[in-house]
Design a protein around this motif. Structure first.
Motif, PDB file in Angstrom:
ATOM      1  N   TRP A 166      23.536 110.686 -25.638  1.00 56.87           N
ATOM      2  CA  TRP A 166      24.170 111.976 -25.892  1.00 56.87           C
ATOM      3  C   TRP A 166      24.223 112.292 -27.374  1.00 56.87           C
ATOM      4  N   ASN A 167      24.103 111.257 -28.194  1.00 60.78           N
ATOM      5  CA  ASN A 167      23.959 111.532 -29.622  1.00 60.78           C
ATOM      6  C   ASN A 167      22.596 112.146 -29.914  1.00 60.78           C
ATOM      7  N   ILE A 168      21.634 111.909 -29.026  1.00 59.72           N
ATOM      8  CA  ILE A 168      20.311 112.515 -29.188  1.00 59.72           C
ATOM      9  C   ILE A 168      20.307 113.887 -28.527  1.00 59.72           C
ATOM     10  N   PHE A 169      20.740 113.900 -27.269  1.00 57.32           N
ATOM     11  CA  PHE A 169      20.807 115.177 -26.531  1.00 57.32           C
ATOM     12  C   PHE A 169      22.180 115.785 -26.790  1.00 57.32           C
ATOM     13  N   THR A 170      22.348 116.327 -27.984  1.00 59.29           N
ATOM     14  CA  THR A 170      23.684 116.765 -28.386  1.00 59.29           C
ATOM     15  C   THR A 170      24.237 117.886 -27.518  1.00 59.29           C
ATOM     16  N   ILE A 171      23.349 118.470 -26.724  1.00 65.41           N
ATOM     17  CA  ILE A 171      23.757 119.527 -25.793  1.00 65.41           C
ATOM     18  C   ILE A 171      24.881 119.032 -24.869  1.00 65.41           C
ATOM     19  N   HIS A 172      24.954 117.710 -24.686  1.00 64.77           N
ATOM     20  CA  HIS A 172      25.974 117.143 -23.798  1.00 64.77           C
ATOM     21  C   HIS A 172      27.360 117.120 -24.424  1.00 64.77           C
ATOM     22  N   LYS A 173      27.425 117.330 -25.735  1.00 62.94           N
ATOM     23  CA  LYS A 173      28.730 117.243 -26.395  1.00 62.94           C
ATOM     24  C   LYS A 173      29.486 118.544 -26.173  1.00 62.94           C
ATOM     25  N   ASN A 174      29.862 118.712 -24.917  1.00 59.57           N
ATOM     26  CA  ASN A 174      30.369 119.975 -24.444  1.00 59.57           C
ATOM     27  C   ASN A 174      31.401 119.698 -23.372  1.00 59.57           C
ATOM     28  N   GLN A 175      32.491 120.452 -23.378  1.00 59.97           N
ATOM     29  CA  GLN A 175      33.555 120.172 -22.416  1.00 59.97           C
ATOM     30  C   GLN A 175      33.049 120.216 -20.975  1.00 59.97           C
ATOM     31  N   TYR A 176      32.170 121.168 -20.688  1.00 60.94           N
ATOM     32  CA  TYR A 176      31.774 121.278 -19.278  1.00 60.94           C
ATOM     33  C   TYR A 176      30.972 120.069 -18.809  1.00 60.94           C
ATOM     34  N   VAL A 177      30.259 119.446 -19.748  1.00 57.78           N
ATOM     35  CA  VAL A 177      29.518 118.234 -19.370  1.00 57.78           C
ATOM     36  C   VAL A 177      30.516 117.090 -19.117  1.00 57.78           C
ATOM     37  N   TYR A 178      31.534 116.982 -19.994  1.00 56.89           N
ATOM     38  CA  TYR A 178      32.555 115.946 -19.782  1.00 56.89           C
ATOM     39  C   TYR A 178      33.267 116.165 -18.448  1.00 56.89           C
ATOM     40  N   ASP A 179      33.490 117.444 -18.128  1.00 58.41           N
ATOM     41  CA  ASP A 179      34.163 117.754 -16.853  1.00 58.41           C
ATOM     42  C   ASP A 179      33.323 117.295 -15.664  1.00 58.41           C
ATOM     43  N   ILE A 180      32.019 117.523 -15.751  1.00 56.70           N
ATOM     44  CA  ILE A 180      31.143 117.077 -14.655  1.00 56.70           C
ATOM     45  C   ILE A 180      31.225 115.559 -14.544  1.00 56.70           C
ATOM     46  N   LEU A 181      31.089 114.901 -15.685  1.00 59.88           N
ATOM     47  CA  LEU A 181      31.067 113.436 -15.674  1.00 59.88           C
ATOM     48  C   LEU A 181      32.372 112.880 -15.095  1.00 59.88           C
ATOM     49  N   SER A 182      33.479 113.524 -15.431  1.00 57.45           N
ATOM     50  CA  SER A 182      34.782 112.979 -15.026  1.00 57.45           C
ATOM     51  C   SER A 182      34.915 112.869 -13.504  1.00 57.45           C
ATOM     52  N   GLN A 183      34.159 113.685 -12.767  1.00 57.86           N
ATOM     53  CA  GLN A 183      34.204 113.592 -11.301  1.00 57.86           C
ATOM     54  C   GLN A 183      33.697 112.242 -10.796  1.00 57.86           C
ATOM     55  N   TYR A 184      32.891 111.593 -11.626  1.00 55.69           N
ATOM     56  CA  TYR A 184      32.226 110.380 -11.138  1.00 55.69           C
ATOM     57  C   TYR A 184      32.874 109.092 -11.668  1.00 55.69           C
ATOM     58  N   LEU A 185      34.061 109.248 -12.282  1.00 58.41           N
ATOM     59  CA  LEU A 185      34.764 108.085 -12.839  1.00 58.41           C
ATOM     60  C   LEU A 185      35.092 107.069 -11.738  1.00 58.41           C
ATOM     61  N   ILE A 186      34.728 105.817 -11.988  1.00 59.87           N
ATOM     62  CA  ILE A 186      35.089 104.782 -11.006  1.00 59.87           C
ATOM     63  C   ILE A 186      35.907 103.659 -11.635  1.00 59.87           C
ATOM     64  N   GLY A 187      36.014 103.624 -12.955  1.00 62.68           N
ATOM     65  CA  GLY A 187      36.801 102.555 -13.553  1.00 62.68           C
ATOM     66  C   GLY A 187      36.622 102.486 -15.055  1.00 62.68           C
ATOM     67  N   TYR A 188      37.029 101.333 -15.601  1.00 63.45           N
ATOM     68  CA  TYR A 188      37.018 101.141 -17.054  1.00 63.45           C
ATOM     69  C   TYR A 188      36.291  99.862 -17.411  1.00 63.45           C
ATOM     70  N   VAL A 189      35.832  99.827 -18.656  1.00 63.10           N
ATOM     71  CA  VAL A 189      35.225  98.589 -19.148  1.00 63.10           C
ATOM     72  C   VAL A 189      36.350  97.577 -19.371  1.00 63.10           C
ATOM     73  N   ASP A 190      36.106  96.350 -18.962  1.00 60.83           N
ATOM     74  CA  ASP A 190      37.104  95.289 -19.111  1.00 60.83           C
ATOM     75  C   ASP A 190      37.447  95.072 -20.584  1.00 60.83           C
ATOM     76  N   GLN A 191      38.757  94.870 -20.835  1.00 58.37           N
ATOM     77  CA  GLN A 191      39.231  94.631 -22.214  1.00 58.37           C
ATOM     78  C   GLN A 191      38.398  93.562 -22.926  1.00 58.37           C
ATOM     79  N   ALA A 192      37.972  92.563 -22.158  1.00 55.34           N
ATOM     80  CA  ALA A 192      37.250  91.439 -22.759  1.00 55.34           C
ATOM     81  C   ALA A 192      35.948  91.884 -23.425  1.00 55.34           C
TER      82      ALA A 192
END
Ligand code: MTE
Ligand code: MO
Length: 530
Positions: free
Chosen positions: A58-84
């Motif tokens: 997304w640093n290359i395809f900067t078009i993604h640095k957009n709220q609507y893209v984050y909103d789309i992605l947020s639908q697919y959240l399944i978890g977090y990276v482990d603290q470790a």
């Protein structure tokens, strides 16, 4: 949602491009993008990030640095990276894939403008040294990473051709090579940003984009098959299109890394248009940087349309929807900085251009050039040595788009006060029974020119400004120390094509905020000690 599970990065890696459930990491969050892929506007390219972090992409395809893209992605959240696996709340740097790690090695003489993605210009001396730019010195313009296709698998590389009615036909590279006649075309590629740095330096106004000097242009011999042959084979009705009654108006090209652009159908079907699907460059396989194993070559048009790593062609009633078609490669007036992108057409055919690539005080000493060609017209011959003269020698290139040939190159040694003509090298003439190296129906190659002449020494005036960081200027002045008395003159070049189009006098007049099509007279300041 703190109740969602934590995943180790090793677990995420198992959900790569080949898995049934591809995952990506964004920041410290994990997403299952399975359902997004079919709807993703960039297509399958998103899979490139699967099994790892999407951040570098997304640093290359900067078009993604957009709220609507984050909103789309947020639908697919399944978890977090482990603290470790986190450092300061993010996956450790060495855990994040570098999209450019498989980019090829490049020749050290190329002048790098950005390393990732790789953008590099041909060194000035190499531009006019040879008619065909050697592959390893051909300028490189990559918006993204270089896709990897194994040599051994390249014959099975697939190109899909999709007609307006949705009919698709697939060709392997082997089929393209064996089923269609091969053609050779000698053609320049020139980036719309060539000489952008001259535009911003001369006008004193910043522009967006890479600060190319004169080296975002090169010339090569391309071999491939005619686009129109392949379109006809895929079922496209060429004669209907020739008569102007086809609904198909554009040929869209898509590259493997999701770069895309299009050309008007008129160019694609023009029997003299020479649009190629090329697999060879200067009699060698395409180098990876230049589109291995297959690219489009659209002679006479801005190089942005010559899509590399070509894998999909779509015939359409509209242009490619990519930003490189609908935005970026357009020009506006010098006053227009907030623009309606749709109000200007995409750059296709290029305007006339020229540049000085070598410049020396004294006599031209290239033995490869027959001496009589350097005897300029009478103006030069009758020049007396009184008042004292300074000899100046230089060389460069001139080029125009649309297959228009260069008919004349004018040079001035006194800042535009007086003019004379450069000698155009006879590169496209057959020699010693050998066929001309210029193939194709238009003047698709550049004209190299040389000049040797002299000016009264008092043309050299007290130093004023200049562009010390321009490589040609720097090379021309490398022998004159920076300190001490200096007297300088401005040398200029401009070219004219066979439609009598010529270059604008100033960059200020054609300045545009994207810095595209910087074609004003090339000025180089040259100085003496005395
Ligand atoms: N094709 C793909 N797939 N990706 C790209 O980034 N860049 C375009 C064009 N085709 C590009 C592409 C641009 S802007 C230019 S100037 C030319 O490729 C550069 O071609 P070269 O690197 O072979 O000189
Ligand atoms: Mo470009």
């Amino acid at each position: 949602d703190p109740d969602l599970p934590r995943f180790r990065i090793a677990e995420v890696r198992k959900h790569g491009a080949d898995s049934d459930h591809p995952w990506v990491i964004y920041g410290d969050k994990v997403y299952d993008i399975t359902d997004w892929i079919p709807a993703h506007p960039g297509g399958q390219v998103i899979l490139r990030a699967a099994g790892g972090s999407i951040d570098p992409y997304w640093n290359i395809f900067t078009i993604h640095k957009n709220q609507y893209v984050y909103d789309i992605l947020s639908q697919y959240l399944i978890g977090y990276v482990d603290q470790a696996d986190l450092v300061n709340g993010k996956p450790a740097q060495d855990q994040i894939e570098d999209p450019f790690e498989n980019d090829p090695e490049r020749h050290p003489s190329l002048i790098t403008r950005t390393a990732k993605p790789r953008n590099a210009e041909t060194p000035a001396e190499a531009l006019s040294a040879q008619f065909l730019t050697p592959n390893e010195l051909f300028y490189v313009r990559n918006h993204m990473w270089v896709p990897t296709i194994e040599d051994s698998k390249s014959d099975d590389y697939r190109l899909t051709v999709e007609l307006l009615d949705g009919t698709m036909k697939e060709y392997t590279l082997r089929e393209l090579k064996t089923r269609f006649p091969s053609r050779k075309v000698t053609a320049v590629l020139q980036c719309s940003g060539n000489r952008r740095k001259h535009m911003s330096d001369d006008s004193g106004r910043q522009t967006n984009g890479l600060p190319w000097t004169s080296g975002a242009i090169s010339n090569a011999s391309w071999e491939g098959v005619l686009l129109s042959d392949v379109l006809a084979d895929a079922g496209f009705d060429l004669s209907e299109a020739m008569s102007g009654s086809s609904e198909t108006q554009h040929v869209q090209f898509m590259g493997l890394e999701a770069y895309g652009a299009s050309i008007p159908i008129k160019k694609a079907i023009d029997p003299q248009g020479d649009v190629l699907l090329a697999y060879s460059m200067n009699d060698k396989p395409l180098p990876r940087d230049h589109g291995f194993p297959l690219r489009a070559i659209v002679p006479g048009h801005v190089a942005a349309r010559s899509v590399k790593w070509l894998n999909h062609i779509t015939l359409s009633d509209e242009e490619s929807t990519s930003q490189w078609q609908r935005k970026d490669y357009k020009c506006f007036g010098p006053n227009q900085t907030k623009v309606d992108w749709d109000a200007a057409p995409a750059i296709q055919e290029l305007p006339v251009q020229s540049a000085i690539t070598t410049l020396k005080l004294g006599k031209w000493l290239d033995s490869k050039i027959e001496p009589n060609v350097l005897k300029n017209d009478q103006d030069q011959a009758v020049t007396s040595q009184n008042p004292p003269q300074q000899e100046i020698s230089m060389s460069g290139y001139a080029f125009s788009g649309g297959g228009r040939s260069i008919i004349r190159v004018d040079v001035s040694l006194d800042g535009g006060g007086s003019w004379t003509q450069a000698y155009l090298l006879p590169d496209c003439v057959s020699k010693n029974g050998m066929p001309s190296p210029c193939r194709g129906h238009g003047a698709w190659s550049w004209k190299r020119w040389v000049f040797e002449g002299s000016v009264p020494l008092d043309t050299f005036k007290e130093k004023h400004g200049g562009r010390p960081d321009d490589p040609v200027t720097a090379a021309a002045n490398s022998k004159t120390p920076d300190s001490g008395q200096k007297r300088c003159t401005t040398v200029l070049v401009k070219a004219t094509d066979d439609a009598y189009n010529t270059q604008p006098e100033s960059h200020a007049a054609t300045w545009n905020f994207r810095g595209n099509l910087a074609t004003a007279w090339h000025r180089v300041q040259v100085c003496t000690d005395c």
